[in-house]
Design a protein around this motif. Structure first.
Motif, PDB file in Angstrom:
ATOM      1  N   GLY A   1       0.811  -1.215   0.000  1.00  0.00           N
ATOM      2  CA  GLY A   1       0.000   0.000   0.000  1.00  0.00           C
ATOM      3  C   GLY A   1       0.841   1.260   0.000  1.00  0.00           C
ATOM      4  O   GLY A   1       0.553   2.226  -0.738  1.00  0.00           O
ATOM      5  N   ALA A   2       1.906   1.278   0.809  1.00  0.00           N
ATOM      6  CA  ALA A   2       2.774   2.463   0.885  1.00  0.00           C
ATOM      7  C   ALA A   2       3.476   2.722  -0.448  1.00  0.00           C
ATOM      8  O   ALA A   2       3.582   3.876  -0.900  1.00  0.00           O
ATOM      9  N   ALA A   3       3.965   1.660  -1.102  1.00  0.00           N
ATOM     10  CA  ALA A   3       4.648   1.826  -2.385  1.00  0.00           C
ATOM     11  C   ALA A   3       3.680   2.295  -3.467  1.00  0.00           C
ATOM     12  O   ALA A   3       4.063   3.038  -4.384  1.00  0.00           O
TER      13      ALA A   3
ATOM     14  N   GLY B   1       1.775   6.679  -7.194  1.00  0.00           N
ATOM     15  CA  GLY B   1       0.762   7.650  -7.584  1.00  0.00           C
ATOM     16  C   GLY B   1       1.260   9.082  -7.530  1.00  0.00           C
ATOM     17  O   GLY B   1       0.861   9.923  -8.341  1.00  0.00           O
ATOM     18  N   ALA B   2       2.130   9.387  -6.568  1.00  0.00           N
ATOM     19  CA  ALA B   2       2.624  10.757  -6.390  1.00  0.00           C
ATOM     20  C   ALA B   2       3.816  11.085  -7.276  1.00  0.00           C
ATOM     21  O   ALA B   2       4.165  12.258  -7.435  1.00  0.00           O
ATOM     22  N   SER B   3       4.454  10.079  -7.864  1.00  0.00           N
ATOM     23  CA  SER B   3       5.692  10.289  -8.624  1.00  0.00           C
ATOM     24  C   SER B   3       5.435  10.957  -9.977  1.00  0.00           C
ATOM     25  O   SER B   3       4.429  10.693 -10.640  1.00  0.00           O
ATOM     26  N   ARG B   4       6.386  11.810 -10.376  1.00  0.00           N
ATOM     27  CA  ARG B   4       6.381  12.396 -11.716  1.00  0.00           C
ATOM     28  C   ARG B   4       7.646  12.042 -12.476  1.00  0.00           C
ATOM     29  O   ARG B   4       7.902  12.569 -13.562  1.00  0.00           O
ATOM     30  N   ASN B   5       8.446  11.153 -11.904  1.00  0.00           N
ATOM     31  CA  ASN B   5       9.715  10.735 -12.491  1.00  0.00           C
ATOM     32  C   ASN B   5       9.632   9.260 -12.859  1.00  0.00           C
ATOM     33  O   ASN B   5       9.217   8.430 -12.033  1.00  0.00           O
TER      34      ASN B   5
ATOM     35  N   ALA C   1       9.130   2.398  -7.307  1.00  0.00           N
ATOM     36  CA  ALA C   1       7.950   2.148  -6.477  1.00  0.00           C
ATOM     37  C   ALA C   1       7.224   0.893  -6.924  1.00  0.00           C
ATOM     38  O   ALA C   1       6.784   0.073  -6.102  1.00  0.00           O
ATOM     39  N   LEU C   2       7.096   0.702  -8.231  1.00  0.00           N
ATOM     40  CA  LEU C   2       6.433  -0.496  -8.745  1.00  0.00           C
ATOM     41  C   LEU C   2       7.254  -1.747  -8.465  1.00  0.00           C
ATOM     42  O   LEU C   2       6.698  -2.839  -8.257  1.00  0.00           O
ATOM     43  N   PHE C   3       8.579  -1.623  -8.445  1.00  0.00           N
ATOM     44  CA  PHE C   3       9.445  -2.737  -8.059  1.00  0.00           C
ATOM     45  C   PHE C   3       9.103  -3.188  -6.636  1.00  0.00           C
ATOM     46  O   PHE C   3       8.963  -4.390  -6.362  1.00  0.00           O
ATOM     47  N   VAL C   4       8.950  -2.236  -5.720  1.00  0.00           N
ATOM     48  CA  VAL C   4       8.613  -2.562  -4.327  1.00  0.00           C
ATOM     49  C   VAL C   4       7.200  -3.133  -4.240  1.00  0.00           C
ATOM     50  O   VAL C   4       6.936  -4.062  -3.464  1.00  0.00           O
ATOM     51  N   VAL C   5       6.288  -2.605  -5.044  1.00  0.00           N
ATOM     52  CA  VAL C   5       4.925  -3.149  -5.083  1.00  0.00           C
ATOM     53  C   VAL C   5       4.959  -4.638  -5.419  1.00  0.00           C
ATOM     54  O   VAL C   5       4.332  -5.474  -4.758  1.00  0.00           O
TER      55      VAL C   5
ATOM     56  N   VAL D   1      -5.000   6.520  -7.589  1.00  0.00           N
ATOM     57  CA  VAL D   1      -3.961   5.587  -7.142  1.00  0.00           C
ATOM     58  C   VAL D   1      -3.545   5.879  -5.703  1.00  0.00           C
ATOM     59  O   VAL D   1      -3.388   4.961  -4.888  1.00  0.00           O
ATOM     60  N   ILE D   2      -3.386   7.144  -5.369  1.00  0.00           N
ATOM     61  CA  ILE D   2      -2.976   7.501  -4.005  1.00  0.00           C
ATOM     62  C   ILE D   2      -4.041   7.089  -2.990  1.00  0.00           C
ATOM     63  O   ILE D   2      -3.728   6.485  -1.950  1.00  0.00           O
TER      64      ILE D   2
END
Length: 438
Positions: free
Chosen positions: A310-312, A317-321, A328-332, A391-392
């Motif tokens: 959930g945290a990842a 969702g907040a990333s623009r990079n 983040a998706l790797f951690v998901v 997403v957030i």
């Protein structure tokens, strides 16, 4: 379990499940067909978004795939227990071949409407509704019981390898400079068609013949047995429903074309990277688990990793990079893999062999709710709030579910070793506690 000779390798040894011939062939077939399916999913998503430019219509693709699982959950489980599970899988994937062939002809002729695509997706979902329980229940027939958790872990590993290769390959195939009639989606569908044909051929080569596990004729009691068993077994209900609600709220897969095009400003190849990133994380963790399997505190680890999921999701969702989004998706994917291995092991080890098809059908419905229905939920909320906020908020919902389930399902929190004996002990203790409270 499969009638295999005992292994001379120690229990839990890294690749011990591959000593079984049928397991090797099945995993090869599975990797190929999942690569094709993931490439096809990417092509369908990009094609639908090109035609409609709508987040809601992307969500409808997931809803269309989910509905057959909801409609056929009871007969699918019964079919898996009543008939040879290998034959059920072959029939279902033969249907998939005709569906993919239809998609190829749609792309070949330059389709500009989405409803024919949804019709084919419904048929694909129907095939998955029946093949999913049969596939899950087939695994215990392929390996000796002492190698089962290793087989589950390797099965998850193969799945993630395919999830890494499939979207990336799909993105590459979609952008290849081919003849205009077979460029784009048509090239991807043609590739998927080949993988399906090879899968069916390999399934015919398996020696295992599970036969009938359930000999009673169809009746209301037989059809509902799987649902009733899951409902009364709190460990099963907790593990399955935790995954369903966490992924239902926190899944962002359906919105990735929007993030690729409008948030991160990349194209189909960037979409392929985004789709592959969770699988890379999951693959990394699954490879670790094949050599260092979970020995204790399985339930607590599952809850912790769902919280990380959930945290990842919030970070993505907040990333623009692009690189932060990929991280983040790797951690998901990495955190979700721990949950997948634990849940899949609990599902089979805590279920009698003659009921594994029906219980697996219930699990498939929950997975469908989390994945395909989750895609619809993502598309719907994105049409309300925008993709980023959807997403957030979903990630925040996943964190909330994790906290609630740790309270509502103490047996899940207390689950220790992934063995039938240990899980049975947890259920007996939970039942005894409920009796004392009464």
């Amino acid at each position: 379990m499969a009638d295999q000779p005992p292994s001379t390798q120690p229990l839990g040894s890294g690749a011990v499940a591959f000593l079984s011939r049928d397991f090797r062939l099945y995993q090869l077939a599975r990797v190929l067909v999942i690569i094709g399916a993931e490439a096809q999913t990417l092509a369908i998503a990009w094609l639908v978004y090109q035609i409609t430019n709508s987040a809601l219509y992307l969500g409808y693709t997931g809803l269309t795939l989910f509905l057959p699982g909801l409609l056929f959950v009871l007969p699918a489980g019964h079919v898996s227990d009543r008939f040879d599970r290998r034959q059920v899988i072959i029939v279902c994937y033969t249907l998939q071949i005709f569906c993919t062939l239809t998609l190829f002809f749609f792309a070949w002729h330059g389709l500009h409407r989405v409803w024919p695509i949804y019709t084919v997706l419904f048929l694909i979902g129907t095939g998955r509704a029946f093949s999913g329980p049969a596939s899950s229940a087939l695994i215990p027939h392929l390996v000796p019981k002492e190698h089962f958790v290793n087989a589950v872990t390797w099965g998850a590993t193969m799945f993630q390898i395919a999830n890494v290769v499939g979207p990336s390959l799909g993105g590459i195939l979609y952008t290849l400079p081919l003849h205009h009639r077979i460029a784009g989606a048509a090239a991807v569908f043609l590739f998927t068609l080949v993988t399906l044909v090879v899968f069916v051929a390999l399934m015919f080569s398996l020696r295992v013949r599970p036969g009938r596990m359930e000999h009673r004729a169809v009746s209301r009691e037989v059809l509902l047995a799987g649902l009733r068993y899951v409902w009364k077994t709190q460990l099963l209900l907790g593990s399955i429903s935790l995954d369903m609600f966490a992924v239902l709220l926190g899944g962002a897969t359906a919105l990735m074309p929007i993030f690729a095009k409008e948030v991160l400003h990349t194209g189909p190849r960037g979409l392929g990277l985004l789709r592959a990133a969770p699988a890379v994380g999951a693959l990394t963790v699954s490879m670790w688990l094949t050599w260092k399997p979970i020995q204790r505190r399985a339930g607590a680890r599952m809850l912790f990793c769902v919280g990380i999921f959930g945290a990842a999701t919030i970070v993505f969702g907040a990333s623009r990079n692009l690189w932060l989004s990929l991280a983040a998706l790797f951690v998901v994917g990495a955190s979700d893999m721990v949950s997948v291995v634990i849940r899949s092991s609990i599902l089979q080890l805590a279920t009698p062999p003659e009921m594994r098809g029906r219980v697996s059908a219930v699990n498939s419905l929950f997975i469908g709710a989390s994945n395909e229905l989750g895609e619809f939920e993502s598309g719907l909320t994105a049409s309300w709030w925008g993709a980023v906020r959807a997403v957030i908020y979903g990630g925040i919902g996943s964190l909330a579910i994790t906290g609630l389930w740790s309270v509502f399902f103490p047996s899940l929190r207390q689950a220790n070793q992934l063995t039938a004996e240990s899980l049975l002990q947890v259920e007996q203790e939970e039942a005894a506690q409920q009796v004392r409270q009464l």
